[in-house]
Design a protein around this motif. Structure first.
Motif, short mmCIF file in Angstrom:
data_model
loop_
_atom_site.label_atom_id
_atom_site.label_comp_id
_atom_site.label_asym_id
_atom_site.label_seq_id
_atom_site.Cartn_x
_atom_site.Cartn_y
_atom_site.Cartn_z
N GLN A 110 7.64 -12.24 -5.56
CA GLN A 110 7.14 -13.44 -4.88
C GLN A 110 7.29 -13.31 -3.38
OE1 GLN A 110 8.29 -17.22 -7.14
NE2 GLN A 110 9.54 -15.67 -8.18
N THR A 111 8.41 -12.77 -2.94
CA THR A 111 8.63 -12.58 -1.51
C THR A 111 7.60 -11.62 -0.92
OG1 THR A 111 11.02 -12.98 -1.73
CG2 THR A 111 10.27 -11.78 0.23
N LEU A 112 7.38 -10.52 -1.60
CA LEU A 112 6.40 -9.54 -1.12
C LEU A 112 4.99 -10.11 -1.08
CD1 LEU A 112 7.70 -6.30 -2.85
CD2 LEU A 112 7.44 -6.63 -0.39
N ASP A 113 4.65 -10.89 -2.09
CA ASP A 113 3.32 -11.50 -2.14
C ASP A 113 3.08 -12.36 -0.90
OD1 ASP A 113 0.84 -12.29 -3.01
OD2 ASP A 113 1.54 -13.33 -4.80
N ARG A 114 4.05 -13.18 -0.55
CA ARG A 114 3.88 -14.09 0.59
C ARG A 114 3.83 -13.34 1.92
NH1 ARG A 114 7.36 -17.28 -2.77
NH2 ARG A 114 9.19 -16.46 -1.70
N VAL A 115 4.75 -12.39 2.11
CA VAL A 115 4.78 -11.71 3.41
C VAL A 115 3.57 -10.79 3.59
CG1 VAL A 115 7.29 -11.87 3.60
CG2 VAL A 115 6.27 -9.80 2.61
N GLN A 116 3.09 -10.20 2.49
CA GLN A 116 1.91 -9.34 2.60
C GLN A 116 0.66 -10.13 2.93
OE1 GLN A 116 2.19 -7.37 -1.20
NE2 GLN A 116 3.41 -5.68 -0.41
N GLU A 117 0.53 -11.32 2.37
CA GLU A 117 -0.62 -12.17 2.69
C GLU A 117 -0.59 -12.56 4.17
OE1 GLU A 117 -3.46 -14.21 0.69
OE2 GLU A 117 -3.32 -12.04 0.54
N PHE A 119 0.82 -10.91 6.55
CA PHE A 119 0.59 -9.69 7.31
C PHE A 119 -0.91 -9.37 7.41
CE2 PHE A 119 0.27 -5.02 7.64
CZ PHE A 119 1.05 -4.79 8.76
N LEU A 120 -1.65 -9.68 6.36
CA LEU A 120 -3.10 -9.40 6.34
C LEU A 120 -3.88 -10.30 7.29
CD1 LEU A 120 -3.69 -8.80 2.53
CD2 LEU A 120 -3.90 -7.10 4.35
N GLY A 121 -3.34 -11.47 7.58
CA GLY A 121 -4.00 -12.38 8.51
C GLY A 121 -5.37 -12.80 8.02
N LYS A 122 -6.39 -12.60 8.86
CA LYS A 122 -7.75 -13.03 8.49
C LYS A 122 -8.33 -12.21 7.35
CE LYS A 122 -10.13 -10.20 11.98
NZ LYS A 122 -11.01 -10.23 13.15
N ALA A 124 -6.69 -11.75 4.57
CA ALA A 124 -5.93 -12.16 3.40
C ALA A 124 -6.84 -12.41 2.21
CB ALA A 124 -5.13 -13.43 3.71
N ILE A 125 -6.33 -12.13 1.02
CA ILE A 125 -7.10 -12.27 -0.21
C ILE A 125 -7.19 -13.73 -0.64
CG2 ILE A 125 -7.24 -11.57 -2.64
CD1 ILE A 125 -7.71 -9.33 -0.63
N GLY A 126 -6.16 -14.52 -0.31
CA GLY A 126 -6.12 -15.91 -0.77
C GLY A 126 -5.32 -16.05 -2.05
N THR A 127 -4.26 -15.27 -2.21
CA THR A 127 -3.44 -15.36 -3.41
C THR A 127 -2.64 -16.67 -3.41
OG1 THR A 127 -1.35 -14.41 -2.62
CG2 THR A 127 -3.11 -12.88 -3.21
N THR A 128 -2.05 -16.98 -4.55
CA THR A 128 -1.22 -18.19 -4.66
C THR A 128 0.19 -17.96 -4.14
OG1 THR A 128 -0.53 -17.60 -6.90
CG2 THR A 128 -2.51 -18.98 -6.67
N GLY A 129 0.54 -16.71 -3.84
CA GLY A 129 1.89 -16.41 -3.35
C GLY A 129 2.95 -16.44 -4.43
N ARG A 130 2.53 -16.37 -5.68
CA ARG A 130 3.48 -16.47 -6.79
C ARG A 130 3.93 -15.12 -7.34
NH1 ARG A 130 1.01 -21.29 -6.49
NH2 ARG A 130 2.14 -23.13 -7.23
N GLY A 131 3.56 -14.04 -6.67
CA GLY A 131 4.05 -12.72 -7.06
C GLY A 131 3.28 -12.04 -8.17
N ILE A 132 2.12 -12.58 -8.53
CA ILE A 132 1.37 -12.03 -9.66
C ILE A 132 0.85 -10.62 -9.35
CG2 ILE A 132 -0.51 -12.43 -11.27
CD1 ILE A 132 1.78 -14.55 -11.28
N GLY A 133 0.19 -10.46 -8.20
CA GLY A 133 -0.34 -9.15 -7.83
C GLY A 133 0.73 -8.07 -7.76
N PRO A 134 1.82 -8.31 -7.02
CA PRO A 134 2.88 -7.29 -6.97
C PRO A 134 3.48 -6.96 -8.33
CG PRO A 134 3.11 -8.79 -5.12
CD PRO A 134 2.04 -9.37 -6.00
N THR A 135 3.54 -7.94 -9.24
CA THR A 135 4.07 -7.67 -10.58
C THR A 135 3.14 -6.75 -11.35
OG1 THR A 135 5.09 -9.86 -10.60
CG2 THR A 135 4.94 -8.71 -12.70
N LYS A 173 11.97 -2.77 6.89
CA LYS A 173 11.38 -1.94 7.93
C LYS A 173 9.94 -2.30 8.28
CE LYS A 173 14.42 1.99 6.98
NZ LYS A 173 14.52 3.42 6.61
N MET A 174 9.20 -2.81 7.30
CA MET A 174 7.81 -3.17 7.58
C MET A 174 7.66 -4.64 7.96
SD MET A 174 5.60 -1.15 4.65
CE MET A 174 4.10 -1.94 5.25
N TYR A 175 8.40 -5.51 7.26
CA TYR A 175 8.16 -6.95 7.42
C TYR A 175 9.31 -7.69 8.10
CZ TYR A 175 4.46 -5.88 4.09
OH TYR A 175 3.36 -5.33 3.47
N ASN A 176 10.35 -6.95 8.50
CA ASN A 176 11.47 -7.54 9.24
C ASN A 176 12.11 -8.69 8.45
OD1 ASN A 176 13.22 -7.64 11.44
ND2 ASN A 176 12.02 -9.24 12.45
#
Length: 429
Positions: A110-117, A119-122, A124-135, A173-176
């Motif tokens: 879940q943490t990675l999902d939110r920070v990656q979205e 990071f993508l800025g404009k 961004a895919i528009g995920t729900t931030g619930r960690g589904i993609g990273p899982t 290292k990537m997302y501080n």
């Protein structure tokens, strides 16, 4: 024996929960074969509205056993919050069964999902931030954690340590961000192990044995065809295969046992999140469909983007899912709007496409080619047969059927369980 698959034919939110609820009372098992708590179903029973996120709609059936298949990714915290909420309202979730092979959503997903979205800025895919993609990514990379791992602390610890060796490098290292401790994740999972263990079974064996006994199995797909990672509007898609073939993979029921593939399609079109949407409306009619249809995401609270019916997408969905039937929902929303446009083809840089364009770029630039039909003014929410519908409503349904690649066997004329017209019963196929 009947094994029936329910699949969304558009971008989700078509009303799959209602379809599952109606048929779920007539079957022995209702299976969710894919997805997670990133998409929801709204079901109205006895005037009460239930918003389900992870559980299959069949959990509200008095007779069916609800099942989470191996293709589902499970957030245990969300699962038990949902179960507790239902039971507080008098519903019974004690029959729930879970595949031992289903993968688990972790806090670091879940943490990675939110920070990656972010990071993508404009982009961004528009995920729900619930960690589904990273899982799902970890599942494919063979570093995921499965339900069965909860019952062997040694294996669980090894998997968490291995995962965090990599995840913490990314976070720090990537997302501080702060590193995540192994014990934090161990405590999180072990806190649920005893409660989930009685629910865990060999789902593949159970469902196939049920079919061999002549029982009925309903598979309720999450998400929808146009969000399929292979067949949808990539990259603006989910991370699994919510098409009919994915239901077989996510449940362990082979395709030769499927007796019906039921596509759920709205009488108009909606989409949540980013990505192309040829018939999207930016005028008063888009606002009207959003407000009248109550088009707000069950899980996210985001307003759904709204547009007219797209028969190109419907034909495409019928083809890739092998639909035997359609369930048309929310016909009542179109009452009294004057004229109803229907997208029958696309124009891409002056070239007409009657079927889906080949490339992402072509689809992104597709402009709808419309034909229009007159709407009806009569209230249809009390209609119980096709013959009772106003002639203009019948004409609209029959035109959609002609354009969409499969017969329309069910018609939703209101949100209630009983506000459905049955033209053909898929249980008797």
């Amino acid at each position: 024996m009947a094994a029936i698959i329910i699949v969304g034919a558009q971008w989700g939110d078509e009303g799959k929960g209602k379809a599952t609820d109606i048929l779920g009372g007539k079957v022995d098992y209702v299976v969710k074969p894919n997805g997670g708590n990133n998409a929801g179903h709204t079901v109205v029973v006895g005037g009460e509205k239930y918003e389900l996120k992870l559980l299959p709609a069949g959990v509200l059936s008095e007779n069916a056993t609800p099942v989470l298949g191996n293709g589902v990714v499970i957030n245990l915290e969300a699962l038990f919050e949902e179960i507790d909420g239902l039971e507080a309202r008098g519903a019974n979730a004690s029959r729930l069964r879970i595949s031992s092979n289903a993968h688990l959503v972790t806090p670091y997903h879940q943490t990675l999902d939110r920070v990656q979205e972010r990071f993508l800025g404009k982009r961004a895919i528009g995920t729900t931030g619930r960690g589904i993609g990273p899982t799902y990514a970890d599942k494919v990379a063979r570093v995921g954690i499965r339900v069965q791992d909860l019952f062997d602390e040694s294996i669980l610890r090894q998997k968490i340590e291995s995962a965090l060796d990599v995840k913490n490098q990314m976070l720090v290292k990537m997302y501080n961000r702060k590193a995540i401790e192994v014990e934090e994740i161990m405590d999180y999972f072990l806190g649920y192990a005893d409660r989930v263990k009685p629910m865990v079974i060999d789902v593949e064996q159970e469902l196939n044995a049920a079919l061999d006994r002549g029982e009925h199995v309903l598979m309720e797909g999450g998400q929808a065809t146009m969000l399929d990672v292979d067949h949808g509007t990539y990259p603006f898609v989910t991370s699994s295969n919510p098409t009919a073939g994915g239901a077989c993979v996510g449940s362990g029921v082979g395709p030769t046992k499927i007796t019906a593939s039921l596509g759920i399609v709205k009488a108009y079109t909606t989409r949540v999140g980013a990505g192309p949407f040829p018939t999207e409306l930016f005028d008063k009619w888009g606002d009207y469909l959003q407000e009248t249809g109550g088009e707000v995401g069950v899980n996210t609270g985001r307003k759904r983007r709204c547009g007219w019916y797209d028969s190109v997408i419907a034909r495409y969905a019928a083809r890739v899912n092998g639909f035997t039937d359609y369930f048309l929902t929310k016909l009542d929303v179109l009452t009294g709007i004057g004229e109803i446009p229907i997208c029958v083809a696309y124009d891409v840089d002056g070239e007409r496409f009657d079927e889906m364009p080949l490339t992402q770029s072509q689809f992104h630039h597709a402009e709808p080619i419309f034909e229009t039909m007159p709407a009806w003014d009569e209230d249809i929410t009390g209609c119980t047969t096709f013959e009772e519908l106003p002639q203009r409503a019948k004409d609209y349904v029959l035109r959609l059927e002609e354009l969409s690649g499969a017969p329309i066997s069910y018609i939703g004329v209101g949100p209630g369980r009983d506000q459905t017209i049955t033209r053909h019963n898929v249980m008797k196929r």
